[in-house]
Design a protein around this motif. Structure first.
Motif: not given
Length: 124
Positions: A51-53, A101-102, A30
């Motif tokens: 990133s989280g992605e 942000n993700w 996360v």
């Protein structure tokens, strides 16, 4: 809560190594995770973040030899370093980006959960 960086050691110029960043008390997927390093007598600098992605980011000065990745099943983020040189000698740290942000990570943001780091020494 701290992240634990590992995988450092003595490596010869031109060699490669993979650093790992793990967390034992929270899930990394996360968070955007960043890798930083601090060489003797120098300020800490950002190496890469993901990133989280799983979208990676590298500053221009770090493009080409560094590869960041994450394995959410293992709750671990990796930093592959290829063709090392003496300039790569440093303590490497990982940390989690605050907020963010993700989709994209930001090495200039505030980071938390810094661990003790892992020492990489490049020498023949």
């Amino acid at each position: 809560v701290q992240l634990q960086a590992s995988g450092g050691g003595l490596v010869q110029p031109g060699g490669s190594l993979r650093l790992s960043c793990a967390a034992s008390r929270f899930t990394l997927d996360v968070y955007n995770i960043g890798w930083f390093r601090q060489a003797p007598g120098k300020e800490r600098e950002g190496v890469s973040c993901i990133s989280g992605e799983s979208r990676p980011y590298y500053p221009d000065s770090m493009k080409g030899r560094f590869t960041i990745s994450r394995d959410n099943a293992k709750n671990t983020v990796y930093l592959q370093i290829n063709n090392v040189s003496a300039e790569d000698t440093a303590v490497y740290y990982c940390a989690a980006e605050m907020g963010g942000n993700w989709y994209t990570c930001d090495l200039t943001a505030d980071y938390h959960s810094w661990g003790q780091g892992t020492l990489v020494t490049v020498s023949s």
